[in-house]
Design an enzyme around this catalytic site. Structure first.
Site, PDB file in Angstrom:
ATOM      1  N   LYS A 117       0.866  -1.183   0.000  1.00 42.87           N
ATOM      2  CA  LYS A 117       0.000   0.000   0.000  1.00 42.87           C
ATOM      3  C   LYS A 117       0.896   1.225   0.000  1.00 42.87           C
ATOM      4  CE  LYS A 117      -4.546   0.451   0.344  1.00 42.87           C
ATOM      5  NZ  LYS A 117      -5.425  -0.639  -0.140  1.00 42.87           N
TER       6      LYS A 117
HETATM    7  N1  GLU Z   1      -6.988  -0.223  -3.474  1.00 42.71           N
HETATM    8  C1  GLU Z   1      -7.721  -1.401  -3.833  1.00 42.71           C
HETATM    9  C2  GLU Z   1      -7.791  -2.359  -2.665  1.00 42.71           C
HETATM   10  O1  GLU Z   1      -7.677  -1.964  -1.541  1.00 42.71           O
HETATM   11  C3  GLU Z   1      -7.218  -2.032  -5.110  1.00 42.71           C
HETATM   12  C4  GLU Z   1      -5.801  -2.529  -5.099  1.00 42.71           C
HETATM   13  C5  GLU Z   1      -5.322  -2.972  -6.463  1.00 42.71           C
HETATM   14  O2  GLU Z   1      -6.106  -3.011  -7.389  1.00 42.71           O
HETATM   15  O3  GLU Z   1      -4.132  -3.285  -6.551  1.00 42.71           O
HETATM   16  O4  GLU Z   1      -8.033  -3.529  -2.832  1.00 42.71           O
END
Ligand code: GLU
Length: 427
Positions: A117
Protein backbone atom coordinates in the site's frame (compact mmCIF):
# COMPACT_ATOMS: atom_id res chain seq x y z
CA UNK A 1 7.75 -16.12 19.82
CA UNK A 2 10.36 -13.34 19.77
CA UNK A 3 8.60 -9.99 19.52
CA UNK A 4 10.26 -7.69 16.96
CA UNK A 5 8.63 -4.69 18.60
CA UNK A 6 10.43 -3.02 21.51
CA UNK A 7 8.67 -3.22 24.88
CA UNK A 8 5.21 -4.07 23.62
CA UNK A 9 4.78 -0.83 21.63
CA UNK A 10 4.55 -0.82 17.87
CA UNK A 11 7.43 1.64 17.41
CA UNK A 12 7.29 3.46 14.11
CA UNK A 13 4.20 1.45 13.06
CA UNK A 14 2.08 2.79 15.92
CA UNK A 15 -1.44 3.55 14.69
CA UNK A 16 -4.93 2.33 15.60
CA UNK A 17 -5.35 0.44 12.32
CA UNK A 18 -2.02 -1.37 12.70
CA UNK A 19 -3.00 -2.40 16.23
CA UNK A 20 -6.25 -3.83 14.81
CA UNK A 21 -4.52 -5.62 11.92
CA UNK A 22 -2.00 -7.15 14.29
CA UNK A 23 -4.60 -8.18 16.86
CA UNK A 24 -6.54 -9.84 14.04
CA UNK A 25 -3.47 -11.72 12.82
CA UNK A 26 -2.51 -12.79 16.37
CA UNK A 27 -6.03 -14.04 17.10
CA UNK A 28 -6.30 -16.04 13.88
CA UNK A 29 -2.73 -17.37 14.18
CA UNK A 30 -3.60 -18.83 17.59
CA UNK A 31 -6.85 -20.34 16.31
CA UNK A 32 -5.29 -21.99 13.26
CA UNK A 33 -2.10 -23.07 15.03
CA UNK A 34 0.13 -21.02 12.71
CA UNK A 35 3.85 -21.84 12.77
CA UNK A 36 5.50 -19.46 15.31
CA UNK A 37 8.33 -18.35 13.03
CA UNK A 38 5.97 -17.60 10.16
CA UNK A 39 3.64 -15.76 12.51
CA UNK A 40 6.45 -13.55 13.84
CA UNK A 41 7.58 -12.77 10.28
CA UNK A 42 4.10 -11.83 9.09
CA UNK A 43 3.58 -9.39 11.98
CA UNK A 44 5.91 -6.84 10.37
CA UNK A 45 6.11 -5.54 6.82
CA UNK A 46 9.18 -6.59 4.83
CA UNK A 47 9.93 -3.20 3.27
CA UNK A 48 8.76 0.29 4.17
CA UNK A 49 9.80 3.41 2.31
CA UNK A 50 9.20 6.83 3.85
CA UNK A 51 10.00 9.97 1.94
CA UNK A 52 9.25 13.65 2.25
CA UNK A 53 9.13 15.76 -0.85
CA UNK A 54 8.11 19.24 -1.93
CA UNK A 55 5.61 20.22 -4.57
CA UNK A 56 4.73 23.64 -5.91
CA UNK A 57 1.35 25.12 -5.00
CA UNK A 58 -0.62 27.12 -7.53
CA UNK A 59 1.14 30.48 -7.09
CA UNK A 60 4.51 28.90 -8.05
CA UNK A 61 6.39 30.52 -5.13
CA UNK A 62 4.67 28.55 -2.38
CA UNK A 63 6.19 25.09 -1.89
CA UNK A 64 4.58 22.50 0.35
CA UNK A 65 6.39 19.50 1.82
CA UNK A 66 4.53 16.26 2.46
CA UNK A 67 5.21 12.82 3.93
CA UNK A 68 4.70 9.84 1.62
CA UNK A 69 4.93 6.08 2.01
CA UNK A 70 5.04 2.76 0.22
CA UNK A 71 4.94 -0.40 2.31
CA UNK A 72 5.43 -3.94 0.97
CA UNK A 73 4.26 -6.52 3.46
CA UNK A 74 5.18 -9.89 1.91
CA UNK A 75 7.61 -10.35 -0.98
CA UNK A 76 7.39 -14.15 -1.15
CA UNK A 77 4.31 -14.50 -3.36
CA UNK A 78 5.40 -12.54 -6.44
CA UNK A 79 5.38 -8.79 -6.99
CA UNK A 80 3.54 -6.75 -4.38
CA UNK A 81 0.21 -5.11 -5.17
CA UNK A 82 -2.00 -2.48 -3.63
CA UNK A 83 -3.39 1.01 -3.99
CA UNK A 84 -2.10 4.47 -3.17
CA UNK A 85 -4.22 6.77 -1.03
CA UNK A 86 -4.10 10.52 -0.71
CA UNK A 87 -5.59 11.55 2.64
CA UNK A 88 -4.75 14.10 5.35
CA UNK A 89 -4.29 11.49 8.10
CA UNK A 90 -2.19 8.88 6.28
CA UNK A 91 0.73 7.55 8.35
CA UNK A 92 3.19 4.66 8.20
CA UNK A 93 1.19 2.41 10.54
CA UNK A 94 -2.03 2.85 8.59
CA UNK A 95 -0.33 2.15 5.26
CA UNK A 96 1.40 -0.90 6.77
CA UNK A 97 -1.91 -2.24 8.12
CA UNK A 98 -3.54 -1.80 4.71
CA UNK A 99 -0.56 -3.54 3.06
CA UNK A 100 -1.07 -6.49 5.42
CA UNK A 101 -4.77 -6.63 4.48
CA UNK A 102 -3.74 -6.69 0.80
CA UNK A 103 -1.57 -9.76 1.48
CA UNK A 104 -4.52 -11.67 2.93
CA UNK A 105 -6.83 -10.40 0.17
CA UNK A 106 -4.64 -11.37 -2.80
CA UNK A 107 -3.85 -14.72 -1.19
CA UNK A 108 -7.49 -15.41 -0.46
CA UNK A 109 -8.52 -15.04 -4.11
CA UNK A 110 -5.40 -16.85 -5.34
CA UNK A 111 -3.55 -14.00 -7.08
CA UNK A 112 0.26 -14.21 -7.53
CA UNK A 113 0.97 -11.14 -5.40
CA UNK A 114 1.98 -10.10 -1.90
CA UNK A 115 0.37 -7.07 -0.29
CA UNK A 116 1.48 -3.45 -0.54
CA UNK A 117 0.00 0.00 0.00
CA UNK A 118 1.13 3.56 -0.55
CA UNK A 119 0.01 6.91 0.69
CA UNK A 120 0.64 10.64 0.66
CA UNK A 121 -0.36 12.66 3.70
CA UNK A 122 -2.26 15.42 1.94
CA UNK A 123 -5.88 16.50 1.50
CA UNK A 124 -6.52 16.06 -2.23
CA UNK A 125 -9.88 17.87 -2.03
CA UNK A 126 -8.15 21.23 -1.52
CA UNK A 127 -5.65 20.74 -4.35
CA UNK A 128 -6.08 21.83 -7.96
CA UNK A 129 -5.61 19.36 -10.79
CA UNK A 130 -2.12 20.71 -11.69
CA UNK A 131 -1.12 20.48 -8.01
CA UNK A 132 -2.23 16.83 -7.87
CA UNK A 133 -0.32 16.16 -11.08
CA UNK A 134 2.92 17.66 -9.71
CA UNK A 135 2.49 15.83 -6.40
CA UNK A 136 1.87 12.52 -8.19
CA UNK A 137 4.82 12.85 -10.54
CA UNK A 138 7.18 13.66 -7.67
CA UNK A 139 5.83 10.77 -5.58
CA UNK A 140 6.48 8.46 -8.54
CA UNK A 141 10.02 9.80 -9.00
CA UNK A 142 10.71 9.26 -5.28
CA UNK A 143 9.47 5.66 -5.56
CA UNK A 144 11.10 4.94 -8.92
CA UNK A 145 13.26 2.11 -7.53
CA UNK A 146 10.49 0.79 -5.31
CA UNK A 147 7.71 0.24 -7.86
CA UNK A 148 7.81 -1.60 -11.20
CA UNK A 149 5.87 -4.20 -13.19
CA UNK A 150 7.99 -7.04 -11.74
CA UNK A 151 8.33 -5.66 -8.23
CA UNK A 152 5.41 -3.61 -6.94
CA UNK A 153 2.34 -2.47 -8.86
CA UNK A 154 0.25 0.40 -7.43
CA UNK A 155 -3.43 1.06 -8.14
CA UNK A 156 -6.08 3.56 -7.06
CA UNK A 157 -7.31 3.78 -3.48
CA UNK A 158 -9.03 6.54 -1.50
CA UNK A 159 -8.33 9.99 -2.98
CA UNK A 160 -6.69 8.69 -6.17
CA UNK A 161 -8.20 7.72 -9.54
CA UNK A 162 -7.56 6.75 -13.15
CA UNK A 163 -5.97 10.10 -13.95
CA UNK A 164 -3.50 9.76 -11.07
CA UNK A 165 -2.59 6.28 -12.34
CA UNK A 166 -2.04 7.73 -15.84
CA UNK A 167 0.43 10.29 -14.42
CA UNK A 168 2.26 7.58 -12.49
CA UNK A 169 2.50 5.44 -15.63
CA UNK A 170 3.74 8.40 -17.67
CA UNK A 171 6.33 9.50 -15.09
CA UNK A 172 7.64 5.96 -14.65
CA UNK A 173 7.80 5.48 -18.44
CA UNK A 174 9.74 8.76 -18.87
CA UNK A 175 12.28 7.57 -16.29
CA UNK A 176 12.85 4.10 -17.73
CA UNK A 177 12.86 5.36 -21.32
CA UNK A 178 9.98 3.35 -22.74
CA UNK A 179 6.23 3.03 -22.23
CA UNK A 180 5.56 0.68 -19.35
CA UNK A 181 1.79 0.20 -18.82
CA UNK A 182 2.28 -2.72 -16.41
CA UNK A 183 3.65 -0.49 -13.63
CA UNK A 184 0.18 0.49 -12.38
CA UNK A 185 -3.36 -0.79 -12.71
CA UNK A 186 -6.61 1.14 -12.71
CA UNK A 187 -5.37 3.22 -15.66
CA UNK A 188 -7.64 4.70 -18.33
CA UNK A 189 -8.35 2.03 -20.99
CA UNK A 190 -6.59 4.17 -23.64
CA UNK A 191 -3.28 3.62 -21.79
CA UNK A 192 -3.58 -0.12 -21.33
CA UNK A 193 -6.12 0.02 -18.52
CA UNK A 194 -8.59 -2.83 -18.36
CA UNK A 195 -12.19 -2.32 -19.32
CA UNK A 196 -14.43 -2.98 -16.32
CA UNK A 197 -11.67 -2.15 -13.77
CA UNK A 198 -13.49 0.99 -12.59
CA UNK A 199 -16.66 -0.93 -11.74
CA UNK A 200 -14.86 -4.07 -10.56
CA UNK A 201 -14.87 -3.61 -6.77
CA UNK A 202 -18.56 -2.70 -6.59
CA UNK A 203 -19.61 -5.34 -9.11
CA UNK A 204 -17.52 -8.05 -7.49
CA UNK A 205 -19.06 -7.27 -4.11
CA UNK A 206 -22.62 -7.32 -5.41
CA UNK A 207 -21.99 -10.59 -7.26
CA UNK A 208 -21.66 -12.23 -3.82
CA UNK A 209 -24.93 -10.89 -2.45
CA UNK A 210 -27.36 -13.44 -3.94
CA UNK A 211 -25.42 -16.34 -2.36
CA UNK A 212 -25.16 -14.48 0.95
CA UNK A 213 -28.88 -13.67 0.83
CA UNK A 214 -29.76 -17.32 0.18
CA UNK A 215 -27.53 -18.30 3.11
CA UNK A 216 -29.47 -16.08 5.54
CA UNK A 217 -32.88 -16.86 3.96
CA UNK A 218 -33.44 -13.60 2.10
CA UNK A 219 -34.26 -12.90 -1.54
CA UNK A 220 -32.60 -10.12 -3.50
CA UNK A 221 -36.01 -8.86 -4.77
CA UNK A 222 -37.07 -8.15 -1.21
CA UNK A 223 -33.73 -6.87 0.04
CA UNK A 224 -33.40 -3.27 1.17
CA UNK A 225 -29.84 -2.08 0.70
CA UNK A 226 -27.96 0.83 2.30
CA UNK A 227 -24.59 2.02 0.99
CA UNK A 228 -22.17 4.20 2.97
CA UNK A 229 -19.99 6.09 0.48
CA UNK A 230 -20.59 7.07 -3.12
CA UNK A 231 -17.03 7.00 -4.45
CA UNK A 232 -15.60 4.41 -6.77
CA UNK A 233 -16.69 1.46 -4.63
CA UNK A 234 -20.05 2.66 -3.24
CA UNK A 235 -21.27 4.11 -6.52
CA UNK A 236 -20.72 0.98 -8.57
CA UNK A 237 -21.93 -1.31 -5.79
CA UNK A 238 -25.17 0.70 -5.64
CA UNK A 239 -25.45 0.61 -9.43
CA UNK A 240 -24.84 -3.14 -9.66
CA UNK A 241 -27.41 -3.81 -6.91
CA UNK A 242 -29.89 -1.50 -8.66
CA UNK A 243 -29.33 -3.27 -11.98
CA UNK A 244 -29.87 -6.59 -10.23
CA UNK A 245 -33.34 -5.37 -9.30
CA UNK A 246 -32.63 -4.85 -5.60
CA UNK A 247 -33.91 -1.79 -3.77
CA UNK A 248 -31.13 0.61 -2.73
CA UNK A 249 -32.97 2.75 -0.17
CA UNK A 250 -30.11 4.98 1.02
CA UNK A 251 -26.62 6.07 0.04
CA UNK A 252 -24.33 8.75 1.42
CA UNK A 253 -21.14 10.68 0.77
CA UNK A 254 -19.20 13.35 2.68
CA UNK A 255 -22.14 15.75 2.34
CA UNK A 256 -24.57 13.34 4.07
CA UNK A 257 -27.06 10.70 3.03
CA UNK A 258 -30.15 10.49 0.83
CA UNK A 259 -33.06 8.15 1.41
CA UNK A 260 -36.06 6.92 -0.53
CA UNK A 261 -38.09 4.04 0.79
CA UNK A 262 -39.25 3.07 -2.71
CA UNK A 263 -35.64 2.75 -3.85
CA UNK A 264 -33.23 5.36 -5.24
CA UNK A 265 -32.69 5.84 -8.97
CA UNK A 266 -28.91 5.19 -8.89
CA UNK A 267 -28.07 6.29 -12.49
CA UNK A 268 -29.80 9.62 -11.70
CA UNK A 269 -27.71 9.97 -8.53
CA UNK A 270 -24.56 9.34 -10.53
CA UNK A 271 -25.54 12.04 -13.02
CA UNK A 272 -26.23 14.47 -10.17
CA UNK A 273 -22.87 13.78 -8.51
CA UNK A 274 -21.01 14.08 -11.83
CA UNK A 275 -22.55 17.53 -12.29
CA UNK A 276 -22.63 18.83 -8.72
CA UNK A 277 -19.72 17.09 -7.02
CA UNK A 278 -21.72 15.66 -4.10
CA UNK A 279 -25.18 14.30 -3.28
CA UNK A 280 -26.13 17.56 -1.52
CA UNK A 281 -29.27 19.20 -2.95
CA UNK A 282 -30.54 16.10 -4.75
CA UNK A 283 -34.30 16.59 -5.31
CA UNK A 284 -37.16 14.24 -4.36
CA UNK A 285 -35.36 12.40 -1.56
CA UNK A 286 -35.26 12.56 2.23
CA UNK A 287 -31.95 13.27 3.86
CA UNK A 288 -30.22 11.36 6.66
CA UNK A 289 -26.91 11.96 8.40
CA UNK A 290 -24.01 9.59 7.92
CA UNK A 291 -24.48 8.43 11.55
CA UNK A 292 -28.18 7.69 11.02
CA UNK A 293 -27.42 5.79 7.84
CA UNK A 294 -25.83 2.88 9.71
CA UNK A 295 -28.89 2.22 11.83
CA UNK A 296 -31.52 2.51 9.09
CA UNK A 297 -33.99 -0.33 8.68
CA UNK A 298 -32.43 -2.47 5.94
CA UNK A 299 -31.33 -6.02 5.06
CA UNK A 300 -27.91 -5.39 3.57
CA UNK A 301 -25.47 -2.71 4.70
CA UNK A 302 -22.48 -1.90 2.50
CA UNK A 303 -19.84 0.30 4.17
CA UNK A 304 -17.87 1.54 1.17
CA UNK A 305 -15.94 4.60 2.29
CA UNK A 306 -13.42 5.15 5.10
CA UNK A 307 -12.30 2.61 7.72
CA UNK A 308 -13.38 2.39 11.37
CA UNK A 309 -17.05 3.35 10.89
CA UNK A 310 -18.74 0.36 12.53
CA UNK A 311 -17.78 0.65 16.17
CA UNK A 312 -19.08 -0.17 19.66
CA UNK A 313 -21.13 3.01 19.36
CA UNK A 314 -23.36 1.77 16.53
CA UNK A 315 -22.87 -2.03 16.25
CA UNK A 316 -25.78 -2.76 18.60
CA UNK A 317 -28.17 -0.62 16.56
CA UNK A 318 -27.45 -1.98 13.09
CA UNK A 319 -30.61 -3.58 11.65
CA UNK A 320 -29.04 -5.25 8.61
CA UNK A 321 -28.77 -9.04 8.42
CA UNK A 322 -25.84 -8.92 6.02
CA UNK A 323 -22.86 -6.54 6.07
CA UNK A 324 -20.72 -6.55 2.93
CA UNK A 325 -17.52 -4.56 3.50
CA UNK A 326 -16.58 -2.55 0.42
CA UNK A 327 -14.20 -0.37 2.45
CA UNK A 328 -10.94 -1.62 3.93
CA UNK A 329 -11.18 -2.08 7.70
CA UNK A 330 -14.65 -0.54 8.23
CA UNK A 331 -15.39 -2.61 11.37
CA UNK A 332 -13.38 -2.37 14.59
CA UNK A 333 -12.49 -5.62 16.38
CA UNK A 334 -14.82 -4.85 19.28
CA UNK A 335 -17.69 -4.08 16.92
CA UNK A 336 -16.99 -7.28 15.02
CA UNK A 337 -17.52 -9.25 18.23
CA UNK A 338 -20.90 -7.60 18.71
CA UNK A 339 -21.93 -8.32 15.11
CA UNK A 340 -20.99 -11.98 15.57
CA UNK A 341 -22.95 -12.23 18.82
CA UNK A 342 -25.91 -10.67 17.03
CA UNK A 343 -25.55 -13.24 14.25
CA UNK A 344 -25.14 -10.66 11.51
CA UNK A 345 -23.61 -12.32 8.46
CA UNK A 346 -20.48 -10.40 7.46
CA UNK A 347 -18.70 -10.64 4.13
CA UNK A 348 -15.35 -9.26 5.29
CA UNK A 349 -13.36 -6.61 3.40
CA UNK A 350 -10.64 -8.97 2.16
CA UNK A 351 -13.33 -11.02 0.42
CA UNK A 352 -16.05 -8.47 -0.37
CA UNK A 353 -13.81 -5.87 -2.00
CA UNK A 354 -11.36 -8.27 -3.67
CA UNK A 355 -12.97 -7.67 -7.08
CA UNK A 356 -10.87 -4.52 -7.52
CA UNK A 357 -7.51 -6.17 -7.17
CA UNK A 358 -8.76 -9.18 -9.15
CA UNK A 359 -9.46 -7.06 -12.22
CA UNK A 360 -6.19 -5.23 -11.48
CA UNK A 361 -4.53 -8.61 -11.86
CA UNK A 362 -6.30 -9.08 -15.21
CA UNK A 363 -5.12 -5.61 -16.25
CA UNK A 364 -1.50 -6.41 -15.34
CA UNK A 365 -1.63 -9.72 -17.24
CA UNK A 366 -3.13 -7.98 -20.28
CA UNK A 367 -0.40 -5.29 -20.15
CA UNK A 368 2.40 -7.86 -19.89
CA UNK A 369 1.02 -9.81 -22.84
CA UNK A 370 -0.14 -6.80 -24.88
CA UNK A 371 -3.32 -8.75 -25.46
CA UNK A 372 -6.61 -7.31 -24.30
CA UNK A 373 -9.73 -9.14 -23.26
CA UNK A 374 -13.38 -8.28 -23.86
CA UNK A 375 -15.58 -6.91 -21.10
CA UNK A 376 -17.62 -10.11 -21.17
CA UNK A 377 -14.54 -12.24 -20.55
CA UNK A 378 -13.38 -10.02 -17.70
CA UNK A 379 -16.73 -9.92 -15.93
CA UNK A 380 -17.18 -13.70 -16.30
CA UNK A 381 -13.71 -14.42 -14.85
CA UNK A 382 -14.28 -11.89 -12.06
CA UNK A 383 -17.53 -13.58 -11.09
CA UNK A 384 -15.93 -17.00 -11.21
CA UNK A 385 -13.02 -16.02 -8.93
CA UNK A 386 -15.24 -14.12 -6.48
CA UNK A 387 -17.86 -16.85 -6.38
CA UNK A 388 -15.29 -19.58 -5.77
CA UNK A 389 -13.56 -17.58 -3.00
CA UNK A 390 -16.93 -16.95 -1.31
CA UNK A 391 -17.86 -20.61 -1.45
CA UNK A 392 -14.49 -21.71 -0.07
CA UNK A 393 -14.65 -19.21 2.78
CA UNK A 394 -18.21 -20.24 3.61
CA UNK A 395 -17.13 -23.89 3.62
CA UNK A 396 -14.23 -23.18 6.00
CA UNK A 397 -16.60 -21.16 8.16
CA UNK A 398 -19.09 -24.03 8.36
CA UNK A 399 -16.68 -26.97 8.57
CA UNK A 400 -14.20 -25.36 10.99
CA UNK A 401 -16.76 -23.38 12.99
CA UNK A 402 -15.44 -19.86 12.32
CA UNK A 403 -17.26 -16.62 11.54
CA UNK A 404 -16.78 -15.43 7.95
CA UNK A 405 -14.00 -12.92 8.75
CA UNK A 406 -11.97 -15.50 10.63
CA UNK A 407 -12.55 -18.07 7.87
CA UNK A 408 -11.39 -15.60 5.19
CA UNK A 409 -8.27 -14.76 7.19
CA UNK A 410 -7.53 -18.44 7.82
CA UNK A 411 -7.72 -19.13 4.11
CA UNK A 412 -5.58 -16.10 3.17
CA UNK A 413 -2.94 -16.69 5.85
CA UNK A 414 -2.74 -20.45 5.19
CA UNK A 415 -1.62 -20.02 1.58
CA UNK A 416 1.02 -17.40 2.50
CA UNK A 417 2.29 -19.55 5.37
CA UNK A 418 2.62 -22.62 3.11
CA UNK A 419 4.44 -20.60 0.44
CA UNK A 420 6.85 -19.14 2.98
CA UNK A 421 7.51 -22.53 4.57
CA UNK A 422 8.40 -24.20 1.27
CA UNK A 423 10.58 -21.27 0.17
CA UNK A 424 12.47 -21.43 3.47
CA UNK A 425 14.84 -18.88 5.01
CA UNK A 426 17.74 -17.46 2.99
CA UNK A 427 20.61 -18.19 3.51
N1 GLU B 1 -6.99 -0.22 -3.47
C1 GLU B 1 -7.72 -1.40 -3.83
C2 GLU B 1 -7.79 -2.36 -2.66
O1 GLU B 1 -7.68 -1.96 -1.54
C3 GLU B 1 -7.22 -2.03 -5.11
C4 GLU B 1 -5.80 -2.53 -5.10
C5 GLU B 1 -5.32 -2.97 -6.46
O2 GLU B 1 -6.11 -3.01 -7.39
O3 GLU B 1 -4.13 -3.28 -6.55
O4 GLU B 1 -8.03 -3.53 -2.83
Amino acid sequence: MADPFAEGGLGELESPLYREALAQLDRVAALMGLDDNIHARLRVPQRSTIVTFPFRREGYFEVETVFAYRVQHVLAMGPTKGGIRYAPDVNLGEVAALAMLMTWKTSLVGLPFGGAKGGVRVDPTVLTRPEIQRLTRRYTAEMINVIGPDTDIPAPDMGTNEQVMAWIMDTYSQHVGHTEPGVVTGKPPELGGSVARREATGRGLVSLLPAAATHVGLTMEDARIVVHGFGNVGQYAALAAHEMGARVVAVSDVSGGVYNDAGLDIPKLQEWVAENGTLAGLPEVDTVTNDELFTLDCDILIPAAVGGVITVDNADDIKARIIAEGANGPTTLQADKILNERNIFTIPDILANAGGVTVSYFEWVQDLQNYFWSEGEIVARLREIMGRAFEEVLNISISEGYDMRTAALVKGIRRVAKAKLVRGVYP
